[in-house]
Design a protein around this motif. Structure first.
Motif, PDB file in Angstrom:
ATOM      1  N   LEU A  83      -8.634  30.197 -35.130  1.00 49.89           N
ATOM      2  CA  LEU A  83      -7.801  29.140 -34.719  1.00 49.89           C
ATOM      3  C   LEU A  83      -8.779  28.592 -33.468  1.00 49.89           C
ATOM      4  O   LEU A  83      -9.143  29.152 -32.787  1.00 49.89           O
ATOM      5  CB  LEU A  83      -6.473  29.468 -33.573  1.00 49.89           C
ATOM      6  CG  LEU A  83      -5.379  30.130 -34.556  1.00 49.89           C
ATOM      7  CD1 LEU A  83      -4.270  30.377 -33.690  1.00 49.89           C
ATOM      8  CD2 LEU A  83      -5.093  29.262 -35.711  1.00 49.89           C
ATOM      9  N   LEU A  84      -9.243  27.343 -33.774  1.00 50.50           N
ATOM     10  CA  LEU A  84     -10.280  26.818 -32.741  1.00 50.50           C
ATOM     11  C   LEU A  84      -9.622  26.106 -31.630  1.00 50.50           C
ATOM     12  O   LEU A  84      -9.461  24.889 -31.716  1.00 50.50           O
ATOM     13  CB  LEU A  84     -11.164  25.779 -33.719  1.00 50.50           C
ATOM     14  CG  LEU A  84     -12.375  25.455 -33.367  1.00 50.50           C
ATOM     15  CD1 LEU A  84     -13.476  26.756 -33.043  1.00 50.50           C
ATOM     16  CD2 LEU A  84     -13.099  24.421 -34.305  1.00 50.50           C
ATOM     17  N   PHE A  85      -9.432  26.628 -30.406  1.00 46.93           N
ATOM     18  CA  PHE A  85      -9.440  26.026 -29.326  1.00 46.93           C
ATOM     19  C   PHE A  85      -9.555  26.846 -28.084  1.00 46.93           C
ATOM     20  O   PHE A  85      -9.909  27.782 -28.092  1.00 46.93           O
ATOM     21  CB  PHE A  85      -7.643  25.775 -29.391  1.00 46.93           C
ATOM     22  CG  PHE A  85      -6.972  27.073 -29.038  1.00 46.93           C
ATOM     23  CD1 PHE A  85      -6.794  27.827 -27.749  1.00 46.93           C
ATOM     24  CD2 PHE A  85      -6.234  27.797 -30.316  1.00 46.93           C
ATOM     25  CE1 PHE A  85      -5.788  28.876 -27.734  1.00 46.93           C
ATOM     26  CE2 PHE A  85      -5.454  28.857 -30.134  1.00 46.93           C
ATOM     27  CZ  PHE A  85      -5.068  29.275 -28.822  1.00 46.93           C
ATOM     28  N   ASP A  86      -9.742  25.757 -26.982  1.00 53.60           N
ATOM     29  CA  ASP A  86     -10.195  26.501 -25.711  1.00 53.60           C
ATOM     30  C   ASP A  86      -8.786  26.654 -25.066  1.00 53.60           C
ATOM     31  O   ASP A  86      -8.188  25.611 -25.246  1.00 53.60           O
ATOM     32  CB  ASP A  86     -11.168  25.634 -24.940  1.00 53.60           C
ATOM     33  CG  ASP A  86     -11.523  25.915 -23.765  1.00 53.60           C
ATOM     34  OD1 ASP A  86     -10.644  26.421 -22.716  1.00 53.60           O
ATOM     35  OD2 ASP A  86     -12.725  26.186 -23.525  1.00 53.60           O
ATOM     36  N   VAL A  87      -8.476  27.648 -24.090  1.00 49.64           N
ATOM     37  CA  VAL A  87      -7.331  27.705 -23.411  1.00 49.64           C
ATOM     38  C   VAL A  87      -6.992  26.676 -22.584  1.00 49.64           C
ATOM     39  O   VAL A  87      -5.785  26.555 -22.106  1.00 49.64           O
ATOM     40  CB  VAL A  87      -7.147  29.142 -22.886  1.00 49.64           C
ATOM     41  CG1 VAL A  87      -7.085  30.206 -23.951  1.00 49.64           C
ATOM     42  CG2 VAL A  87      -8.123  29.337 -21.869  1.00 49.64           C
ATOM     43  N   THR A  88      -7.895  25.945 -22.360  1.00 53.62           N
ATOM     44  CA  THR A  88      -7.774  24.964 -21.213  1.00 53.62           C
ATOM     45  C   THR A  88      -7.617  23.474 -21.941  1.00 53.62           C
ATOM     46  O   THR A  88      -7.384  22.498 -21.425  1.00 53.62           O
ATOM     47  CB  THR A  88      -9.016  24.682 -20.240  1.00 53.62           C
ATOM     48  OG1 THR A  88     -10.198  24.197 -20.893  1.00 53.62           O
ATOM     49  CG2 THR A  88      -9.244  26.038 -19.632  1.00 53.62           C
ATOM     50  N   HIS A  90      -4.977  21.826 -24.045  1.00 50.74           N
ATOM     51  CA  HIS A  90      -3.579  21.622 -24.176  1.00 50.74           C
ATOM     52  C   HIS A  90      -3.281  21.231 -25.560  1.00 50.74           C
ATOM     53  O   HIS A  90      -2.329  21.522 -26.229  1.00 50.74           O
ATOM     54  CB  HIS A  90      -2.821  21.183 -23.236  1.00 50.74           C
ATOM     55  CG  HIS A  90      -3.014  21.875 -21.687  1.00 50.74           C
ATOM     56  ND1 HIS A  90      -2.337  21.528 -20.860  1.00 50.74           N
ATOM     57  CD2 HIS A  90      -3.703  22.843 -21.647  1.00 50.74           C
ATOM     58  CE1 HIS A  90      -2.550  22.287 -19.641  1.00 50.74           C
ATOM     59  NE2 HIS A  90      -3.493  23.452 -20.309  1.00 50.74           N
ATOM     60  N   GLU A  91      -4.067  20.023 -25.668  1.00 46.47           N
ATOM     61  CA  GLU A  91      -3.530  19.448 -27.092  1.00 46.47           C
ATOM     62  C   GLU A  91      -4.135  20.095 -28.283  1.00 46.47           C
ATOM     63  O   GLU A  91      -3.431  20.483 -29.477  1.00 46.47           O
ATOM     64  CB  GLU A  91      -4.505  17.924 -27.187  1.00 46.47           C
ATOM     65  CG  GLU A  91      -4.099  17.268 -28.369  1.00 46.47           C
ATOM     66  CD  GLU A  91      -2.758  16.882 -28.578  1.00 46.47           C
ATOM     67  OE1 GLU A  91      -2.145  16.628 -29.687  1.00 46.47           O
ATOM     68  OE2 GLU A  91      -1.880  16.617 -27.468  1.00 46.47           O
ATOM     69  N   ALA A  92      -5.288  20.934 -28.246  1.00 51.16           N
ATOM     70  CA  ALA A  92      -5.726  21.854 -29.060  1.00 51.16           C
ATOM     71  C   ALA A  92      -4.697  23.016 -29.390  1.00 51.16           C
ATOM     72  O   ALA A  92      -4.460  23.413 -30.562  1.00 51.16           O
ATOM     73  CB  ALA A  92      -7.156  22.396 -28.742  1.00 51.16           C
ATOM     74  N   ILE A  93      -4.265  23.579 -28.327  1.00 45.73           N
ATOM     75  CA  ILE A  93      -3.155  24.764 -28.506  1.00 45.73           C
ATOM     76  C   ILE A  93      -2.031  24.250 -29.169  1.00 45.73           C
ATOM     77  O   ILE A  93      -1.529  24.870 -30.057  1.00 45.73           O
ATOM     78  CB  ILE A  93      -2.951  25.028 -26.885  1.00 45.73           C
ATOM     79  CG1 ILE A  93      -3.858  25.746 -26.157  1.00 45.73           C
ATOM     80  CG2 ILE A  93      -1.735  26.043 -26.843  1.00 45.73           C
ATOM     81  CD1 ILE A  93      -3.768  26.056 -24.821  1.00 45.73           C
TER      82      ILE A  93
END
Length: 203
Positions: A83-88, A90-93
């Motif tokens: 899963l490609l996201f940074d925890v900061t 929010h949209e990607a999460i």
């Protein structure tokens, strides 16, 4: 584009692969156990992924870079889904939640391990307030954001179709023992309380 099956079409079709955050799972098994681990490109997150894979789980693991997604996928195999996201971000999460929900159906997640984190160090008197904010944004608010977005897949809802899952927060000993130049690490995910979820069975 991490699409391995036409069963769950990637909504990023046509978007450059460098920004696509969608993957699908091939040959899903109705009795498979699923777990989400953040920050799996190296270290504790990577080793946790290997351990859960060895114990029969399908692992969803977050990374921030596409090259890491490709590398970890090639190393861990078909039962690992990047899963490609940074925890900061929010949209990607939220985008990742849609993917996971589509992949696991009504089975839900057996667990969420908030492992992603950073260590920003230095003498307190010379660190800018932005350094402290960054530490909070990643290690504390990032863990809260991921947890909140995935709660329904962990069974934190009325009449959940699957058993409740478990939340594990990986933190630092800096939360109990503050060492020189590491005062920023006193703030970490162990401050994320789960008491409000016990009525759903989420522990």
């Amino acid at each position: 584009l991490y699409s391995q099956s036409s069963k769950v079409p990637c909504p990023c079709a046509g978007i450059p692969t460098t920004i696509c955050r969608h993957v699908t799972i091939e040959n899903q098994h109705k009795h498979m156990k699923y777990i989400l681990i953040t920050g799996v490109s190296t270290g504790i997150g990577y080793d946790l992924s290997k351990t859960f894979l060895d114990n029969g789980y399908h692992v969803f693991g977050s990374v921030r870079k596409q090259e890491d997604a490709e590398r970890v996928k090639s190393e861990l195999g078909e039962k690992y889904t990047p899963l490609l996201f940074d925890v900061t971000d929010h949209e990607a999460i939220k985008i990742s939640v849609d993917l996971v929900a589509s992949a696991i159906g009504n089975q839900g997640l057996s667990g969420l391990i908030n492992n992603a984190g950073i260590a920003l160090t230095g003498p307190t008197q010379v660190l800018s307030i932005d350094v402290f904010k960054k530490q909070f944004e990643v290690n504390l608010f990032g863990a809260i954001a991921v947890t909140q977005n995935y709660l329904h897949l962990l069974g934190a809802r009325k009449d959940s179709p699957h058993p409740p899952g478990r939340i594990i927060n990986i933190s630092s000993t800096g939360g109990k023992i503050a060492m020189p130049y590491m005062g920023v690490l006193i703030v970490h995910p162990s401050l994320l309380l789960r008491g409000g979820l016990t009525h759903y069975g989420v522990s």
